[in-house]
Design an enzyme around this catalytic site. Structure first.
Site, PDB file in Angstrom:
ATOM      1  N   ASP A 201       0.855  -1.189   0.000  1.00  0.00           N
ATOM      2  CA  ASP A 201       0.000   0.000   0.000  1.00  0.00           C
ATOM      3  C   ASP A 201       0.884   1.230   0.000  1.00  0.00           C
ATOM      4  O   ASP A 201       2.075   1.143   0.271  1.00  0.00           O
ATOM      5  CB  ASP A 201      -0.882   0.017   1.260  1.00  0.00           C
ATOM      6  N   ASP A 203       1.471   4.658   2.045  1.00  0.00           N
ATOM      7  CA  ASP A 203       1.150   5.040   3.402  1.00  0.00           C
ATOM      8  C   ASP A 203       0.241   6.268   3.457  1.00  0.00           C
ATOM      9  O   ASP A 203       0.076   6.984   2.466  1.00  0.00           O
ATOM     10  CB  ASP A 203       2.440   5.280   4.187  1.00  0.00           C
TER      11      ASP A 203
END
Length: 261
Positions: A201, A203
């Protein structure tokens, strides 16, 4: 006694690696490890596999007994450790799905026991926290980027947006919750160690409105487990000889004050 030369410490979503392994469960002077170690053979090399978070992800990052894990692996004869882990991205140079081998580490954890040293003058060289020989082996692998700084936070919570933006502003590219003290304990055990980070992902502070959720992290990691296994298998087949590596020789002639099995 069962022996192994190389260890894989599996991270989030990475709970098994070997086919038809032998299960080994040993006590350590530092308490219980994350769980039994599986030992098998990969391309003629004896490999130990330890799930960092235990069976079923029972252990959050701040409750892992890192000392027991590294001592146990060394007691089996392990000399080299490959450590896959899930990370968030802090820089636009990485995107979800990337495999990155960091070459620097920043510790932002708190309260973790991060050394085997309990007495005496023992100062561990850690300017370069990862084994240069292992990094060179990853450099010739397609689909893997070598380089970048991984900041390790305490967890188990994800970062605030302000924290994430601060880390990114330092030029750090990856964020994780388990890379420390694992790396420094490996050095104290005279082990060659490298992390293999899967970016799951971006952040919280990287894009306006973005945030990190557990479900997306677990889902992306699960989708890439077979790719990780394939990459690790190819690396194991071409690992350098650990003899003479500075990851071990730093302690030559030093009275450590702790047991290196």
């Amino acid at each position: 006694m069962t022996r192994a030369e190389v260890a894989i410490i599996g991270g989030t979503g990475f709970y098994e690696f070997l086919s038809d392994p032998e299960q080994v469960e040993l006590s350590t002077p530092y308490g219980d490890a994350s769980g039994p170690v599986s030992v098998g053979t990969v391309g003629g090399t004896r490999v130990a596999f330890l799930p960092r978070h235990g069976a079923g992800h029972a252990l959050p990052p701040h409750r892992i007994n890192y000392r027991a894990n590294l001592w146990l692996l060394r007691s089996l004869g392990v000399r080299q450790v490959l450590a896959p882990c899930a990370v968030g991205g802090l820089s636009p140079v990485v995107t979800p799905g990337d495999l990155v081998v960091p070459d620097q580490l920043v510790d932002r954890t708190s309260g973790r026991v991060q050394t085997f040293v309990e007495e005496g003058a023992v100062h561990v060289p850690f300017a370069d926290p990862y084994c240069s020989r292992l990094l060179d082996t990853f450099r010739v692998r397609d689909g893997v980027t070598v380089g970048g700084t991984m900041v390790v936070v305490e967890g188990p919570r994800f970062s605030t947006r302000a924290e994430s933006q601060h880390y990114a502003a330092q030029g750090w590219s990856l964020i994780n919750m388990t890379g420390h003290p694992e790396a420094v304990l490996a050095r104290e055990m005279r082990l060659c160690y490298a992390a293999l980070a899967l970016v799951t992902d971006m952040d919280a502070g990287i894009e306006q409105g973005a945030g990190v959720g557990q479900d997306e992290v677990f889902a992306l990691f699960a989708a890439n487990v077979e790719r990780l296994k394939s990459t690790l298998g190819s690396i194991i087949a071409s690992l350098p000889d650990p003899d003479g590596c500075t990851c071990s020789t730093w302690a030559d002639g030093i009275e450590l004050g702790y047991d290196v099995p």
